[in-house]
Design a protein around this motif. Structure first.
Motif, PDB file in Angstrom:
ATOM      1  N   GLN A  92       2.499 -12.091 -24.733  1.00 52.82           N
ATOM      2  CA  GLN A  92       2.452 -11.161 -23.608  1.00 52.82           C
ATOM      3  C   GLN A  92       3.553 -10.118 -23.723  1.00 52.82           C
ATOM      4  OE1 GLN A  92       2.824 -13.772 -20.216  1.00 52.82           O
ATOM      5  NE2 GLN A  92       0.608 -13.935 -19.996  1.00 52.82           N
ATOM      6  N   ILE A  93       3.308  -8.970 -23.101  1.00 52.30           N
ATOM      7  CA  ILE A  93       4.293  -7.913 -22.994  1.00 52.30           C
ATOM      8  C   ILE A  93       4.834  -7.954 -21.569  1.00 52.30           C
ATOM      9  CG2 ILE A  93       4.674  -5.419 -23.081  1.00 52.30           C
ATOM     10  CD1 ILE A  93       1.701  -6.467 -24.863  1.00 52.30           C
ATOM     11  N   ILE A  94       6.165  -7.927 -21.431  1.00 56.54           N
ATOM     12  CA  ILE A  94       6.803  -8.007 -20.127  1.00 56.54           C
ATOM     13  C   ILE A  94       7.364  -6.627 -19.789  1.00 56.54           C
ATOM     14  CG2 ILE A  94       8.627  -9.097 -18.779  1.00 56.54           C
ATOM     15  CD1 ILE A  94       8.407 -11.471 -20.817  1.00 56.54           C
ATOM     16  N   VAL A  95       6.913  -6.080 -18.656  1.00 55.46           N
ATOM     17  CA  VAL A  95       7.308  -4.743 -18.226  1.00 55.46           C
ATOM     18  C   VAL A  95       8.108  -4.854 -16.931  1.00 55.46           C
ATOM     19  CG1 VAL A  95       6.469  -2.465 -17.541  1.00 55.46           C
ATOM     20  CG2 VAL A  95       5.217  -3.787 -19.262  1.00 55.46           C
ATOM     21  N   PRO A  96       9.365  -4.393 -16.930  1.00 52.17           N
ATOM     22  CA  PRO A  96      10.139  -4.432 -15.686  1.00 52.17           C
ATOM     23  C   PRO A  96       9.572  -3.440 -14.683  1.00 52.17           C
ATOM     24  CG  PRO A  96      11.389  -3.318 -17.391  1.00 52.17           C
ATOM     25  CD  PRO A  96      10.129  -3.828 -18.030  1.00 52.17           C
ATOM     26  N   SER A  97       9.558  -3.828 -13.437  1.00 50.53           N
ATOM     27  CA  SER A  97       8.990  -2.983 -12.388  1.00 50.53           C
ATOM     28  C   SER A  97       9.729  -3.262 -11.084  1.00 50.53           C
ATOM     29  CB  SER A  97       7.493  -3.296 -12.241  1.00 50.53           C
ATOM     30  OG  SER A  97       6.908  -2.415 -11.324  1.00 50.53           O
ATOM     31  N   LEU A  98       9.316  -2.590 -10.021  1.00 58.58           N
ATOM     32  CA  LEU A  98       9.886  -2.809  -8.698  1.00 58.58           C
ATOM     33  C   LEU A  98       8.779  -3.135  -7.715  1.00 58.58           C
ATOM     34  CD1 LEU A  98      12.439   0.143  -8.532  1.00 58.58           C
ATOM     35  CD2 LEU A  98      12.952  -2.265  -8.903  1.00 58.58           C
ATOM     36  N   ARG A  99       9.038  -4.118  -6.865  1.00 60.92           N
ATOM     37  CA  ARG A  99       8.100  -4.491  -5.808  1.00 60.92           C
ATOM     38  C   ARG A  99       8.620  -3.865  -4.518  1.00 60.92           C
ATOM     39  NH1 ARG A  99       6.909 -10.622  -5.409  1.00 60.92           N
ATOM     40  NH2 ARG A  99       8.345 -10.289  -7.074  1.00 60.92           N
ATOM     41  N   THR A 100       7.759  -3.130  -3.838  1.00 64.86           N
ATOM     42  CA  THR A 100       8.168  -2.522  -2.575  1.00 64.86           C
ATOM     43  C   THR A 100       7.394  -3.150  -1.425  1.00 64.86           C
ATOM     44  OG1 THR A 100       6.544  -0.756  -2.874  1.00 64.86           O
ATOM     45  CG2 THR A 100       8.790  -0.306  -3.597  1.00 64.86           C
ATOM     46  N   ASP A 101       8.041  -3.194  -0.297  1.00 66.38           N
ATOM     47  CA  ASP A 101       7.444  -3.712   0.925  1.00 66.38           C
ATOM     48  C   ASP A 101       6.753  -2.544   1.628  1.00 66.38           C
ATOM     49  OD1 ASP A 101       6.780  -4.952   3.282  1.00 66.38           O
ATOM     50  OD2 ASP A 101       8.830  -5.508   3.828  1.00 66.38           O
ATOM     51  N   LYS A 102       5.501  -2.738   2.052  1.00 63.72           N
ATOM     52  CA  LYS A 102       4.767  -1.667   2.721  1.00 63.72           C
ATOM     53  C   LYS A 102       5.487  -1.186   3.980  1.00 63.72           C
ATOM     54  CE  LYS A 102       0.962  -4.207   2.039  1.00 63.72           C
ATOM     55  NZ  LYS A 102      -0.295  -4.791   2.438  1.00 63.72           N
ATOM     56  N   ASP A 103       6.114  -2.101   4.686  1.00 61.58           N
ATOM     57  CA  ASP A 103       6.786  -1.753   5.937  1.00 61.58           C
ATOM     58  C   ASP A 103       8.131  -1.076   5.695  1.00 61.58           C
ATOM     59  OD1 ASP A 103       4.655  -2.893   7.304  1.00 61.58           O
ATOM     60  OD2 ASP A 103       5.618  -4.873   7.345  1.00 61.58           O
TER      61      ASP A 103
END
Length: 135
Positions: A92-103
């Motif tokens: 697998q390829i691991i891509v760093p990302s950001l999780r944002t909260d809708k609120d």
């Protein structure tokens, strides 16, 4: 911070040396071999099928880079950004990302997205990573 600064300096020096070396396309086989021995620890090709695979390049300075390879007619080679990692056990390829909260869009949490080879080509702008191959 000093160590980061020193590492950034080493990266800049290596990038400059690579650029100079790429501009000198008339390397002899012996010069190429010496350069590989000086900079590379090892390179491992992880075959996914007869026509696809991931090349894992490990440098002596500890940096690891990944190249996705498609061998068929519409294939190509794709150098992944150095922030992308590989999980070669799971292929697998691991891509760093950001999780944002809708609120609260200002509360971003780091996360890693995992893609298989085929999923990566569907989800990511692979044209940006393509390495032109010339003979």
């Amino acid at each position: 911070e000093q160590e980061i600064s020193e590492l950034n300096g080493q990266i800049a020096e290596n990038d400059a040396e690579i650029k100079r070396n790429v501009e000198q396309k008339d390397f002899s086989k012996m010069e190429q071999s010496a350069l590989y021995k000086e900079k590379l620890q090892k390179a491992v090709y992880h075959s996914l099928s007869a026509m696809r695979g991931i090349l894992e390049i490990i440098f002596k300075n500890g940096m690891t880079r990944y190249v996705l390879i498609k061998k068929h007619r519409n294939g190509g080679t794709y150098l992944l950004p150095d922030t992308f990692k590989g999980d070669m056990e799971r292929k697998q390829i691991i891509v760093p990302s950001l999780r944002t909260d809708k609120d609260n869009p200002y509360s971003a949490q780091p996360m890693n997205l995992r893609y298989t080879f085929d999923e990566f080509f569907k989800a990511m702008p692979v044209e940006e990573y393509e390495i032109p191959i010339t003979e």
